[in-house]
Design an enzyme around this catalytic site. Structure first.
Site, PDB file in Angstrom:
ATOM      1  N   ASP A 191       0.832  -1.210   0.000  1.00 28.90           N
ATOM      2  CA  ASP A 191       0.000   0.000   0.000  1.00 28.90           C
ATOM      3  C   ASP A 191       0.866   1.260   0.000  1.00 28.90           C
ATOM      4  O   ASP A 191       1.995   1.252   0.493  1.00 28.90           O
ATOM      5  CB  ASP A 191      -0.912  -0.028   1.239  1.00 28.90           C
ATOM      6  CG  ASP A 191      -2.076   0.926   1.103  1.00 28.90           C
ATOM      7  OD1 ASP A 191      -2.367   1.378  -0.028  1.00 28.90           O
ATOM      8  OD2 ASP A 191      -2.706   1.239   2.139  1.00 28.90           O
TER       9      ASP A 191
ATOM     10  N   ARG B 266      -4.967  -1.847   9.089  1.00 27.21           N
ATOM     11  CA  ARG B 266      -6.124  -2.669   8.719  1.00 27.21           C
ATOM     12  C   ARG B 266      -5.721  -3.725   7.706  1.00 27.21           C
ATOM     13  O   ARG B 266      -4.688  -3.616   7.044  1.00 27.21           O
ATOM     14  CB  ARG B 266      -7.267  -1.809   8.188  1.00 27.21           C
ATOM     15  CG  ARG B 266      -6.892  -0.906   7.037  1.00 27.21           C
ATOM     16  CD  ARG B 266      -8.106  -0.123   6.522  1.00 27.21           C
ATOM     17  NE  ARG B 266      -7.701   0.870   5.546  1.00 27.21           N
ATOM     18  CZ  ARG B 266      -7.510   2.162   5.822  1.00 27.21           C
ATOM     19  NH1 ARG B 266      -7.734   2.630   7.021  1.00 27.21           N
ATOM     20  NH2 ARG B 266      -7.126   2.998   4.865  1.00 27.21           N
TER      21      ARG B 266
ATOM     22  N   ASN C 157     -11.010  -2.510  -5.175  1.00 24.43           N
ATOM     23  CA  ASN C 157     -10.259  -1.588  -6.028  1.00 24.43           C
ATOM     24  C   ASN C 157     -10.930  -1.351  -7.387  1.00 24.43           C
ATOM     25  O   ASN C 157     -10.600  -0.380  -8.082  1.00 24.43           O
ATOM     26  CB  ASN C 157      -8.811  -2.057  -6.237  1.00 24.43           C
ATOM     27  CG  ASN C 157      -7.943  -1.946  -5.014  1.00 24.43           C
ATOM     28  OD1 ASN C 157      -7.009  -2.727  -4.800  1.00 24.43           O
ATOM     29  ND2 ASN C 157      -8.212  -0.957  -4.147  1.00 24.43           N
ATOM     30  N   TRP C 158     -11.902  -2.198  -7.753  1.00 23.95           N
ATOM     31  CA  TRP C 158     -12.641  -1.964  -9.008  1.00 23.95           C
ATOM     32  C   TRP C 158     -13.397  -0.638  -8.949  1.00 23.95           C
ATOM     33  O   TRP C 158     -13.748  -0.074  -9.979  1.00 23.95           O
ATOM     34  CB  TRP C 158     -13.636  -3.108  -9.283  1.00 23.95           C
ATOM     35  CG  TRP C 158     -12.991  -4.404  -9.658  1.00 23.95           C
ATOM     36  CD1 TRP C 158     -12.982  -5.550  -8.928  1.00 23.95           C
ATOM     37  CD2 TRP C 158     -12.281  -4.726 -10.873  1.00 23.95           C
ATOM     38  NE1 TRP C 158     -12.301  -6.553  -9.584  1.00 23.95           N
ATOM     39  CE2 TRP C 158     -11.870  -6.068 -10.789  1.00 23.95           C
ATOM     40  CE3 TRP C 158     -11.947  -3.986 -12.017  1.00 23.95           C
ATOM     41  CZ2 TRP C 158     -11.139  -6.708 -11.798  1.00 23.95           C
ATOM     42  CZ3 TRP C 158     -11.224  -4.616 -13.027  1.00 23.95           C
ATOM     43  CH2 TRP C 158     -10.832  -5.962 -12.911  1.00 23.95           C
TER      44      TRP C 158
ATOM     45  N   ARG D 276     -12.270   2.162  -8.103  1.00 18.69           N
ATOM     46  CA  ARG D 276     -11.399   3.320  -8.373  1.00 18.69           C
ATOM     47  C   ARG D 276     -11.720   3.899  -9.759  1.00 18.69           C
ATOM     48  O   ARG D 276     -12.353   3.228 -10.584  1.00 18.69           O
ATOM     49  CB  ARG D 276      -9.930   2.883  -8.318  1.00 18.69           C
ATOM     50  CG  ARG D 276      -9.532   2.513  -6.901  1.00 18.69           C
ATOM     51  CD  ARG D 276      -8.052   2.344  -6.768  1.00 18.69           C
ATOM     52  NE  ARG D 276      -7.723   2.052  -5.384  1.00 18.69           N
ATOM     53  CZ  ARG D 276      -6.521   2.147  -4.855  1.00 18.69           C
ATOM     54  NH1 ARG D 276      -5.516   2.516  -5.614  1.00 18.69           N
ATOM     55  NH2 ARG D 276      -6.313   1.866  -3.596  1.00 18.69           N
TER      56      ARG D 276
ATOM     57  N   GLU E  67       1.734 -13.357  12.182  1.00 20.44           N
ATOM     58  CA  GLU E  67       2.323 -12.200  12.860  1.00 20.44           C
ATOM     59  C   GLU E  67       2.120 -10.996  11.944  1.00 20.44           C
ATOM     60  O   GLU E  67       2.376 -11.075  10.738  1.00 20.44           O
ATOM     61  CB  GLU E  67       3.827 -12.427  13.086  1.00 20.44           C
ATOM     62  CG  GLU E  67       4.141 -13.541  14.051  1.00 20.44           C
ATOM     63  CD  GLU E  67       3.609 -13.261  15.453  1.00 20.44           C
ATOM     64  OE1 GLU E  67       3.678 -12.109  15.906  1.00 20.44           O
ATOM     65  OE2 GLU E  67       3.117 -14.223  16.086  1.00 20.44           O
TER      66      GLU E  67
END
Ligand code: IPE
Ligand code: IPE
Ligand code: MG
Length: 256
Positions: A25, A199, A73-74, A76, A212
């Site tokens: 990200d 998140r 994300n579609w 966007r 982890e």
């Protein structure tokens, strides 16, 4: 003979994660900081993909999963989605030879059928070409969403129940795992998210039950091999208890 790992990074090869998953990200913010178009951030991010794949390969980490495009994300802007699809096709084309050379097997996790035809065709070609490679598996999560994945798995199991082939009480955790895109792939040991967001954004929700988590403020295009090694060093210091008591504790759980 000492492995590359021991010689260069002080990592314990016996305690490396078997499967690393990354939420890549921060491409957009990387570009914005430089007054550039978001697409430039995605282009730069694809260079980081190369770096991290190579790092995992050298460290002999057998499974790497990269979250490249989510079901959400579609939503966007169309121009950004099409630029991402173009980059993806370029990556799948340019990296195929390298994956063959390095023994990397490519898998796509997600709704492959939702991708544009040309990207689908390229992905299928690269997956087929690399399917016998055994040194490392690179999973690209594309049009991937955990909720969609789990919903689809449950629909398949419900159909089996309806057909009388499966009793509801026989549905096991293993059976659910076996109907996810990740069937046959071990659960991630380590999930890294760049760009500082705390998140999971619909990523490997079932599979990450005991992973982890590591969140770094670094934006994905700025993420380096050195930072990856640093995260692995921290990972090796974590005490993975899986709900049990710490190894150093007496078996009755009383304080030492
Ligand atoms: C991650 O970077 C890449 C994808 C989600 C495709 P972003 O595009 O989400 O970058 P930010 O979060 O806006 O900075
Ligand atoms: C998660 O990033 C998806 C990928 C990295 C592919 P997003 O940028 O889409 O997630 P949110 O919107 O910040 O939760
Ligand atoms: Mg983002």
């Amino acid at each position: 003979m000492k492995s590359d790992v021991q010689q260069t990074h002080g990592l314990d090869p016996a305690r490396l994660p078997n499967h690393v998953a990354v939420i890549m990200d921060g491409n957009g913010r990387w570009a914005k900081k430089r007054w550039m178009n978001r697409v430039k951030g995605h282009e730069e991010g694809s260079q980081t993909v190369r770096t991290i794949v190579e790092s995992c390969r050298k460290l002999q980490i057998p499974f790497l999963t990269l979250y490249a495009f989510s079901t959400e994300n579609w939503a966007r802007p169309r121009s950004e989605v099409s630029a991402l699809m173009h980059l993806l096709k370029k990556f799948l084309t340019s990296e195929c030879e390298e994956m063959m050379e390095k023994g990397i097997c490519l898998k796509v996790l997600g709704q492959l059928e939702k991708l544009p035809e040309d990207v689908q065709a390229r992905a299928k070609k690269t997956m087929a070409a690399t399917s016998d490679n055994t040194r490392m598996t690179l999973n690209l999560a594309l049009s991937y969403g955990s909720r969609q994945e789990i919903t689809t798995a449950l629909q398949i199991l419900a159909q089996k129940v309806k057909a009388g082939d499966l009793a509801p009480e026989d549905i096991s955790e293993q059976m659910i795992s076996d109907h996810l895109y990740t069937a046959g792939i071990p659960d991630p040991d380590l999930v890294i998210r760049t760009s500082g967001e705390f998140r999971l954004s619909n990523f490997l929700l079932w599979q990450s039950a005991y992973a982890e988590l590591f969140i770094t403020p670094t934006l994905w295009p700025d993420f380096t091999r050195a930072e990856f090694i640093e995260i692995l060093t921290h990972y090796q210091k974590r005490d993975r208890r899986f709900g049990k008591v710490a190894c150093s504790m007496p078996s009755d759980g009383s304080p030492q």
